[in-house]
Design a protein around this motif. Structure first.
Motif, PDB file in Angstrom:
ATOM      1  N   GLN A 159       0.829  -1.210   0.000  1.00 38.44           N
ATOM      2  CA  GLN A 159       0.000   0.000   0.000  1.00 38.44           C
ATOM      3  C   GLN A 159       0.862   1.258   0.000  1.00 38.44           C
ATOM      4  OE1 GLN A 159      -3.504   0.262  -0.188  1.00 38.44           O
ATOM      5  NE2 GLN A 159      -3.093  -1.851  -0.822  1.00 38.44           N
ATOM      6  N   GLU A 175       2.455   1.729  -3.354  1.00 35.75           N
ATOM      7  CA  GLU A 175       1.468   2.177  -4.338  1.00 35.75           C
ATOM      8  C   GLU A 175       1.031   3.620  -4.089  1.00 35.75           C
ATOM      9  OE1 GLU A 175      -3.153   1.203  -5.068  1.00 35.75           O
ATOM     10  OE2 GLU A 175      -1.819  -0.554  -5.037  1.00 35.75           O
ATOM     11  N   GLN A 176       0.741   3.945  -2.847  1.00 38.84           N
ATOM     12  CA  GLN A 176       0.202   5.279  -2.521  1.00 38.84           C
ATOM     13  C   GLN A 176       1.248   6.375  -2.646  1.00 38.84           C
ATOM     14  OE1 GLN A 176      -3.069   5.832  -2.024  1.00 38.84           O
ATOM     15  NE2 GLN A 176      -3.354   3.643  -2.368  1.00 38.84           N
ATOM     16  N   GLY A 231       3.962   6.004  -4.574  1.00 40.40           N
ATOM     17  CA  GLY A 231       4.741   5.676  -5.764  1.00 40.40           C
ATOM     18  C   GLY A 231       4.980   6.830  -6.703  1.00 40.40           C
TER      19      GLY A 231
END
Length: 187
Positions: free
Chosen positions: A168, A171-172, A174
């Motif tokens: 997470q 991804e968040q 990134g």
């Protein structure tokens, strides 16, 4: 749980010296309530002064064995039956999670992946204890097994969560550049 009640619980099983109690902490309670030598000996003195334990024997090098008194058993019973569980949870590891935003993305992800690995290793170590123990089913052992199983399952869940959280975070966060610090972009 308090150290006071942990010691009373251990002494309710059988008398022990401070050294013996430290060893029992290391082999059974350390995953739920770690204690250091100075804490154990200091608390034993307080328990004796309060009349909750007594010296039951003296060995070599003035080694004292302690046993629980009737008053101590009453206090342990009161704590187990009348005092609600303290659900306050403190975790330095999770406190760090709140501030991972101050790190570069890859540092935060690495922290969470390490946390996952440490919990997986803890789970494996606890499973080793469970799988190599001789289980005879006495009440003390059954309750120890229940606590051990809590540690195994909790470590497994925490490892899974940390792997998920690393994904997470990756991804968040990134879209940040690898060298861009959170302070520079105002986050």
């Amino acid at each position: 749980m308090s150290l006071r009640h942990a010691l009373l619980g251990l002494l309710a099983e059988k008398p022990a010296s401070g050294y013996d109690l430290l060893k029992r902490f290391e082999t059974s309670l350390s995953m739920v309530w770690p204690a250091q030598q100075s804490q154990v000996y200091g608390e034993l003195a307080k328990l004796k002064e309060s009349g909750l334990i007594e010296v039951t024997g003296t060995g070599a090098r003035n080694r004292r064995d302690y046993g629980i008194t009737d008053t101590g058993r009453e206090e342990l019973h009161r704590w187990l039956t009348e005092v609600g569980p303290d659900l306050a949870f403190r975790s330095a590891a999770l406190l760090r999670v709140f501030f991972l935003w101050t790190l570069r993305r890859e540092e935060g992800v690495a922290y969470l992946k390490d946390f996952a690995r440490e919990n997986a290793a803890r789970k494996a170590a606890l499973e080793q204890v469970r799988d190599t123990a001789t289980w005879v089913g006495d009440p003390v052992q059954v309750c120890g097994w229940l606590a051990l199983e809590f540690g195994i399952r909790g470590s497994e869940n925490t490892a899974q969560w940390a792997e998920w959280a690393a994904g997470q975070l990756d991804e968040q966060l990134g879209d940040r550049t690898e060298t861009e610090s959170p302070e520079a972009d105002g986050s």
